[in-house]
Design a protein around this motif. Structure first.
Motif, short mmCIF file in Angstrom:
data_model
loop_
_atom_site.label_atom_id
_atom_site.label_comp_id
_atom_site.label_asym_id
_atom_site.label_seq_id
_atom_site.Cartn_x
_atom_site.Cartn_y
_atom_site.Cartn_z
N ASP A 220 0.83 -1.21 0.00
CA ASP A 220 0.00 0.00 0.00
C ASP A 220 0.86 1.25 0.00
N GLU A 221 1.91 1.25 0.85
CA GLU A 221 2.79 2.42 0.91
C GLU A 221 3.55 2.61 -0.40
N THR A 222 4.03 1.51 -0.95
CA THR A 222 4.76 1.59 -2.23
C THR A 222 3.85 2.10 -3.33
N GLU A 223 2.62 1.58 -3.34
CA GLU A 223 1.65 2.01 -4.35
C GLU A 223 1.34 3.49 -4.21
N SER A 224 1.16 3.93 -2.96
CA SER A 224 0.85 5.35 -2.73
C SER A 224 2.00 6.25 -3.19
N LEU A 225 3.24 5.87 -2.84
CA LEU A 225 4.39 6.67 -3.26
C LEU A 225 4.53 6.71 -4.78
N ASN A 297 -2.62 15.35 -4.56
CA ASN A 297 -1.22 15.17 -4.18
C ASN A 297 -0.82 16.03 -2.99
N LYS A 298 -1.61 17.10 -2.70
CA LYS A 298 -1.26 18.01 -1.62
C LYS A 298 -1.58 17.45 -0.24
N ILE A 299 -2.41 16.42 -0.15
CA ILE A 299 -2.82 15.89 1.15
C ILE A 299 -1.70 15.03 1.71
N THR A 300 -0.88 15.63 2.58
CA THR A 300 0.26 14.90 3.16
C THR A 300 0.29 14.98 4.68
N THR A 301 -0.45 15.90 5.30
CA THR A 301 -0.44 16.05 6.75
C THR A 301 -1.86 16.00 7.30
N LEU A 302 -1.96 15.70 8.59
CA LEU A 302 -3.26 15.57 9.25
C LEU A 302 -3.35 16.53 10.42
N ASN A 303 -4.55 17.04 10.65
CA ASN A 303 -4.85 17.81 11.86
C ASN A 303 -5.71 16.93 12.75
N PHE A 404 -9.52 1.49 -6.48
CA PHE A 404 -8.68 2.42 -5.72
C PHE A 404 -7.54 2.99 -6.57
N ILE A 405 -7.50 2.63 -7.85
CA ILE A 405 -6.45 3.15 -8.73
C ILE A 405 -6.88 4.51 -9.29
N PRO A 406 -6.03 5.54 -9.17
CA PRO A 406 -6.39 6.84 -9.75
C PRO A 406 -6.70 6.72 -11.24
N PHE A 407 -7.64 7.55 -11.69
CA PHE A 407 -8.10 7.65 -13.08
C PHE A 407 -9.15 6.59 -13.43
N PHE A 408 -9.30 5.55 -12.59
CA PHE A 408 -10.26 4.50 -12.93
C PHE A 408 -11.64 4.87 -12.40
N SER A 409 -12.64 4.78 -13.27
CA SER A 409 -13.99 5.08 -12.87
C SER A 409 -14.98 4.28 -13.72
N THR A 410 -16.07 3.85 -13.09
CA THR A 410 -17.11 3.14 -13.83
C THR A 410 -18.21 4.10 -14.28
N LYS A 411 -18.11 5.35 -13.85
CA LYS A 411 -19.12 6.35 -14.23
C LYS A 411 -18.68 7.10 -15.49
N LYS A 412 -19.64 7.43 -16.32
CA LYS A 412 -19.32 8.13 -17.57
C LYS A 412 -18.70 9.49 -17.29
N LEU A 421 -8.50 8.95 -3.52
CA LEU A 421 -8.32 9.96 -2.50
C LEU A 421 -8.69 9.41 -1.12
N CYS A 422 -9.79 8.65 -1.06
CA CYS A 422 -10.21 8.03 0.20
C CYS A 422 -9.11 7.12 0.75
N LYS A 423 -8.53 6.33 -0.13
CA LYS A 423 -7.49 5.40 0.31
C LYS A 423 -6.27 6.14 0.83
N GLN A 424 -5.90 7.22 0.15
CA GLN A 424 -4.73 7.98 0.60
C GLN A 424 -5.00 8.59 1.97
N ILE A 425 -6.19 9.11 2.20
CA ILE A 425 -6.53 9.71 3.49
C ILE A 425 -6.50 8.67 4.60
#
Length: 450
Positions: A220-225, A297-303, A404-412, A421-425
């Motif tokens: 998961d970490e490797t995939e995210s990086l 890509n900007k989501i790197t820190t948490l509050n 969970f792969i970016p760019f993949f969508s089943t919606k038109k 984005l959910c997975k990264q968070i």
């Protein structure tokens, strides 16, 4: 043991017995038959003494051999209150017992050290007999990974996880493979494990040792990086390429309206306007696309804040209620313990749950009795588990592997950014997100924190 002394005593007894046996013949020849009355008792005594002498040592040796057979080295042979004939023998037995006990203690110490090491390592270890499949060693890490208290035989694994069993069986010593292990049989959770094997022989038996290393988090970490690097490159390249095109297209369009139309034909003007408008429209779309992924890509820190799950669910229900009522969708909220709480970024966690709820709403829109369930509970290991379940159309296995792969969508009209984005968070929260779905039955997203 002083065998020389034992042999001398035995030889003396045999010689005396021979002399005594020859005495009756001499007495008869010399007309001394009356001496037989005295010789026969002496002969009987010597035979009994010889038998006792041999039996005593043989009995002691038999008892010692029996003790060795049953590995009983705790017995101490008394060397004081015994005959001189057996003192040396018993001293030797005590010395042998002491040597065996020393070897046994050393082996026990090595075994305990090995057991402690096996308990400390995070890698699961399984050793079994290749001939009959009997499991001879299974450490705690493997028991926790597979959620099994023990395995009597490697073949018992086939009933619990046939795919993992097949992977272990085909794994050759000295090789490694990546397999999927069912780590929770109740909730049907799976993890990627790295299998490596070796073999060895002991007491004419061949054994196979297999190591199970959970690499789910590492993958998961490797995939995210990897995706972050890809997004950085894409954002940079698209922005650098598209921004000048958009600016040029806008400039050309403005100048076109200020140009003397007598110099060009109407068809030329129409073609130029259509072409330039198309370039500008597509450029703006690409700019919005790039900007969207740059935000990802900007989501790197948490509050981080302390969040009460019950209150979190209540706020979500108030936010989504108008949409749910408009579409006649029921929302069921289940919290097993009202005091369940976790450390999380409230804004990002809201974004994740809203995204999942929106997806669930889309999935149940064609159902007669649409239902979405939002639940929270504590797992056996104390981790907080949040689940979003729907009774919608469900997904195929192929789709589940890609959602969970970016760019993949089943919606038109989908951008393919939501679930990635959910997975990264969730990964930033040191948690996991998994999906379970069956076509026609519905979908459940499970979030684990802690």
């Amino acid at each position: 043991m002083n065998f020389k002394g034992f042999k001398i005593k035995l030889i003396l007894r045999v010689l005396l017995l021979c002399i005594t046996l020859s005495t009756p013949s001499i007495a008869i020849v010399n007309n001394g038959a009356e001496l037989l009355v005295f010789i026969l008792p002496l002969l009987l005594f010597q035979v009994i003494e010889l038998i006792r002498f041999l039996h005593q040592a043989q009995d002691e040796l038999a008892q010692f051999i029996e003790a060795v057979q049953y590995r009983d080295f705790s017995r101490n042979y008394n060397t004081k209150n015994t005959s001189t004939d057996l003192q040396v023998l018993r001293q030797s037995f005590n010395q042998i017992n002491y040597t065996f006990k020393t070897i046994s203690r050393e082996r026990e110490t090595q075994y305990q050290n090995l057991q402690k090491i096996m308990e400390l390592v995070n890698t699961g270890i399984l050793t079994y007999n290749l001939e009959n499949g009997e499991v001879v060693l299974m450490n705690e890490s493997l028991k926790k990974l597979l959620h099994v208290p023990f395995l009597k035989s490697i073949h018992a694994l086939k009933k619990r996880d046939e795919a993992l069993y097949a992977a272990v069986q085909r794994l050759l010593p000295g090789h490694t493979i990546i397999a999927t292990a069912q780590t929770d049989y109740i909730e049907k959770r799976y993890s990627k494990v790295l299998l490596s094997a070796t073999s060895f022989q002991n007491n004419d038996h061949t054994y196979k040792l297999v190591a199970f290393q959970n690499i789910n988090e590492a993958l998961d970490e490797t995939e995210s990086l990897a995706w972050q690097k890809l997004l950085n490159v894409m954002t940079h390249e698209i922005m650098n390429s598209v921004a000048p095109i958009s600016s040029l297209a806008d400039t050309l369009k403005n100048r076109l309206h200020q140009t003397d139309y007598t110099q060009i034909t109407a068809d030329d003007i129409e073609d130029l306007e259509v072409g330039i408008s198309t370039i500008k429209r597509r450029s703006e779309g690409l700019l919005r696309f790039a900007e969207t992924y740059r935000n990802l890509n900007k989501i790197t820190t948490l509050n981080l804040e302390h969040i009460a799950v019950k209150e979190l669910f209540s706020n979500l229900k108030g936010l989504m209620q108008p949409t749910l009522e408009q579409r006649h969708i029921s929302l069921e909220i289940i919290v097993s313990d009202p005091d369940i709480s976790l450390q999380a970024d409230p804004n990002l966690l809201d974004q994740v749950l809203i995204n999942l709820l929106v997806n669930a709403i889309e999935a149940v829109k064609a159902k007669t009795n649409p239902l979405i369930t939002l639940s929270a509970s504590l797992a056996t290991d104390g981790k907080v588990v949040i689940r979003v379940r729907d009774n919608g159309t469900g997904m195929s296995k192929e789709v589940q592997e890609k959602i969970f792969i970016p760019f993949f969508s089943t919606k038109k009209q989908g951008s393919g950014i939501g679930l990635s984005l959910c997975k990264q968070i969730i990964m930033l929260h040191r948690g996991t997100i998994q999906v379970q779905s069956a076509e026609g039955e519905g979908t459940a997203f499970t979030l684990r924190f802690g």
